[in-house]
Design an enzyme around this catalytic site. Structure first.
Site, PDB file in Angstrom:
ATOM      1  N   HIS A 245     -65.345  13.631-121.405  1.00  0.00           N
ATOM      2  CA  HIS A 245     -64.910  12.244-121.738  1.00  0.00           C
ATOM      3  C   HIS A 245     -63.903  11.945-122.748  1.00  0.00           C
ATOM      4  CE1 HIS A 245     -68.716  12.433-123.812  1.00  0.00           C
ATOM      5  NE2 HIS A 245     -67.960  11.830-124.741  1.00  0.00           N
TER       6      HIS A 245
ATOM      7  N   HIS B  18     -62.573   9.303-125.495  1.00  0.00           N
ATOM      8  CA  HIS B  18     -62.472   7.912-126.206  1.00  0.00           C
ATOM      9  C   HIS B  18     -61.233   7.309-126.370  1.00  0.00           C
ATOM     10  CE1 HIS B  18     -66.697   8.882-127.692  1.00  0.00           C
ATOM     11  NE2 HIS B  18     -66.299  10.158-127.595  1.00  0.00           N
TER      12      HIS B  18
HETATM   13  P1  AMP Z   1     -69.405  12.054-127.431  1.00  0.00           P
HETATM   14  O1  AMP Z   1     -70.046  11.837-129.142  1.00  0.00           O
HETATM   15  O2  AMP Z   1     -67.919  12.547-127.753  1.00  0.00           O
HETATM   16  O3  AMP Z   1     -70.428  12.762-126.530  1.00  0.00           O
HETATM   17  O4  AMP Z   1     -69.462  10.351-126.788  1.00  0.00           O
HETATM   18  C1  AMP Z   1     -70.551  10.141-126.161  1.00  0.00           C
HETATM   19  C2  AMP Z   1     -70.247   8.178-126.262  1.00  0.00           C
HETATM   20  O5  AMP Z   1     -70.833   7.699-125.269  1.00  0.00           O
HETATM   21  C3  AMP Z   1     -70.565   7.720-127.405  1.00  0.00           C
HETATM   22  O6  AMP Z   1     -69.711   7.109-128.103  1.00  0.00           O
HETATM   23  C4  AMP Z   1     -71.684   6.606-127.007  1.00  0.00           C
HETATM   24  O7  AMP Z   1     -71.852   5.476-127.575  1.00  0.00           O
HETATM   25  C5  AMP Z   1     -71.305   6.493-125.422  1.00  0.00           C
HETATM   26  N1  AMP Z   1     -72.534   6.055-124.414  1.00  0.00           N
HETATM   27  C6  AMP Z   1     -73.697   6.977-124.179  1.00  0.00           C
HETATM   28  N2  AMP Z   1     -74.417   6.190-123.211  1.00  0.00           N
HETATM   29  C7  AMP Z   1     -73.650   5.191-123.018  1.00  0.00           C
HETATM   30  C8  AMP Z   1     -73.823   4.346-121.841  1.00  0.00           C
HETATM   31  N3  AMP Z   1     -74.876   4.618-120.973  1.00  0.00           N
HETATM   32  N4  AMP Z   1     -72.785   3.542-121.644  1.00  0.00           N
HETATM   33  C9  AMP Z   1     -71.751   3.664-122.392  1.00  0.00           C
HETATM   34  N5  AMP Z   1     -71.317   4.651-123.346  1.00  0.00           N
HETATM   35  C10 AMP Z   1     -72.468   5.448-123.586  1.00  0.00           C
END
Ligand code: AMP
Ligand code: ZN
Length: 138
Positions: free
Chosen positions: A101, A103
């Site tokens: 993903h 950001h």
């Molecule tokens: P990373 O640390 O790069 O793996 O980012 C994961 C991101 O996913 C974090 O910013 C979380 O806040 C976000 N996240 C986790 N679960 C969900 C969810 N169910 N819906 C939206 N964002 C999420």
């Protein structure tokens, strides 16, 4: 391919609801539930790829144009002054969800910087040696 145990597979494919900003055949773009700033978005491919190195190159080619589209919309809609594009690979790099993903984090005038580091000061020799090690691994 989807991973039946992956939360982002479920969100990207609409099995778990999300605040969706954009959707096409390859991606869903959602609002992050733990935003670094107002409007923090995540680009999720609909197929499961663990990280950047596992990502299909045809999907990868579409990611940055989509990031630019979302960033421009965040600036226009929310008055952001800019945005950071962040993509974590591996636990030590901050990856917590092992479905690739990206950001897109809006940045507002006067707000503290979100993506920062303390610049090092390597010697010329160290830069040369580091550069050579990475080139040999390419
Ligand atoms: P990373 O640390 O790069 O793996 O980012 C994961 C991101 O996913 C974090 O910013 C979380 O806040 C976000 N996240 C986790 N679960 C969900 C969810 N169910 N819906 C939206 N964002 C999420
Ligand atoms: Zn997945």
């Amino acid at each position: 391919m989807k991973d039946k145990d992956c939360i982002f597979c479920k969100i990207a494919n609409g099995e778990i609801p999300s605040t969706t900003l954009y959707e096409d055949e390859d991606f869903r773009v959602i609002l992050d539930l733990g935003p670094g700033s107002k409007g923090h978005a995540l680009i999720l491919p609909k197929e499961h790829f663990r990280d950047l190195n596992a990502l299909d190159p045809a999907v990868a080619a579409k990611v940055l144009p989509l990031a630019a589209k979302i960033g421009a919309a965040q600036m226009k809609a929310l008055g952001a002054a800019g945005y950071n594009v962040v993509q974590n690979n591996g636990t030590e790099a901050g990856q917590t969800v092992f479905h690739f993903h990206v950001h897109i984090i809006p940045r507002y005038a006067g707000a503290p910087k979100i993506v920062t580091w303390t610049p090092g000061s390597p010697s010329k020799e160290e830069l040369a040696e580091t550069g050579s090690r990475i080139r040999e691994a390419l």
